[in-house]
Design a protein around this motif. Sequence first.
Motif, PDB file in Angstrom:
ATOM      1  N   THR A  99       0.810  -1.222   0.000  1.00  0.00           N
ATOM      2  CA  THR A  99       0.000   0.000   0.000  1.00  0.00           C
ATOM      3  C   THR A  99       0.840   1.268   0.000  1.00  0.00           C
ATOM      4  O   THR A  99       0.284   2.360  -0.038  1.00  0.00           O
ATOM      5  CB  THR A  99      -0.920   0.032   1.235  1.00  0.00           C
ATOM      6  N   GLU A 100       2.138   1.119   0.035  1.00  0.00           N
ATOM      7  CA  GLU A 100       2.993   2.298   0.128  1.00  0.00           C
ATOM      8  C   GLU A 100       3.015   3.078  -1.181  1.00  0.00           C
ATOM      9  O   GLU A 100       3.180   2.516  -2.250  1.00  0.00           O
ATOM     10  CB  GLU A 100       4.430   1.884   0.479  1.00  0.00           C
ATOM     11  N   LYS A 101       2.821   4.379  -1.058  1.00  0.00           N
ATOM     12  CA  LYS A 101       2.930   5.276  -2.198  1.00  0.00           C
ATOM     13  C   LYS A 101       3.699   6.502  -1.727  1.00  0.00           C
ATOM     14  O   LYS A 101       3.246   7.217  -0.837  1.00  0.00           O
ATOM     15  CB  LYS A 101       1.556   5.686  -2.711  1.00  0.00           C
ATOM     16  N   LEU A 102       4.836   6.726  -2.309  1.00  0.00           N
ATOM     17  CA  LEU A 102       5.657   7.868  -1.937  1.00  0.00           C
ATOM     18  C   LEU A 102       5.741   8.836  -3.095  1.00  0.00           C
ATOM     19  O   LEU A 102       5.739   8.439  -4.252  1.00  0.00           O
ATOM     20  CB  LEU A 102       7.078   7.421  -1.571  1.00  0.00           C
ATOM     21  N   GLY A 103       5.826  10.088  -2.751  1.00  0.00           N
ATOM     22  CA  GLY A 103       6.015  11.112  -3.764  1.00  0.00           C
ATOM     23  C   GLY A 103       7.000  12.138  -3.254  1.00  0.00           C
ATOM     24  O   GLY A 103       7.109  12.362  -2.056  1.00  0.00           O
ATOM     25  N   TYR A 104       7.718  12.729  -4.157  1.00  0.00           N
ATOM     26  CA  TYR A 104       8.705  13.725  -3.776  1.00  0.00           C
ATOM     27  C   TYR A 104       8.498  14.970  -4.620  1.00  0.00           C
ATOM     28  O   TYR A 104       8.264  14.880  -5.825  1.00  0.00           O
ATOM     29  CB  TYR A 104      10.119  13.175  -3.983  1.00  0.00           C
ATOM     30  N   LEU A 105       8.550  16.106  -3.970  1.00  0.00           N
ATOM     31  CA  LEU A 105       8.382  17.366  -4.675  1.00  0.00           C
ATOM     32  C   LEU A 105       9.688  17.786  -5.318  1.00  0.00           C
ATOM     33  O   LEU A 105      10.718  17.842  -4.655  1.00  0.00           O
ATOM     34  CB  LEU A 105       7.947  18.464  -3.703  1.00  0.00           C
ATOM     35  N   GLU A 106       9.629  18.065  -6.587  1.00  0.00           N
ATOM     36  CA  GLU A 106      10.808  18.591  -7.262  1.00  0.00           C
ATOM     37  C   GLU A 106      10.986  20.030  -6.796  1.00  0.00           C
ATOM     38  O   GLU A 106      10.086  20.842  -6.904  1.00  0.00           O
ATOM     39  CB  GLU A 106      10.599  18.548  -8.775  1.00  0.00           C
TER      40      GLU A 106
END
Length: 108
Positions: free
Chosen positions: A61-68
């Motif tokens: 279930t892991e969803k990671l996002g990173y802001l540029e």
Amino acid sequence: MEKYENISAYNWILKYAGYQVLKIVWDQCLKVKFGENYKDVPLSWLIGRMRQRLRSRKLGTEKLGYLEGSFSFLVKRLINKLTELGVVIKTGIDINDIKIINGYFRFS
């Protein structure tokens, strides 16, 4: 977990993982999240975060996002949009109370 409340995550990492791991992986993470209190964060916090991350991976279930451009990019855009909408942003002031009067927030 209670037995880890009085053990510093910083000192534990230093003791069991070593100086290099502390400085390369954890030092900046702790400083950014906890500021000047980074050496006082309890090991129970670190264990809890690791458990949460490992469980989400195991369950898929892991969803990671990173802001540029980092979070400063997000904050700057948010400030610009709010200012365009007529929001007055005040910084460097103490707030002791928040009230809603006629649908508007009032700070004192």
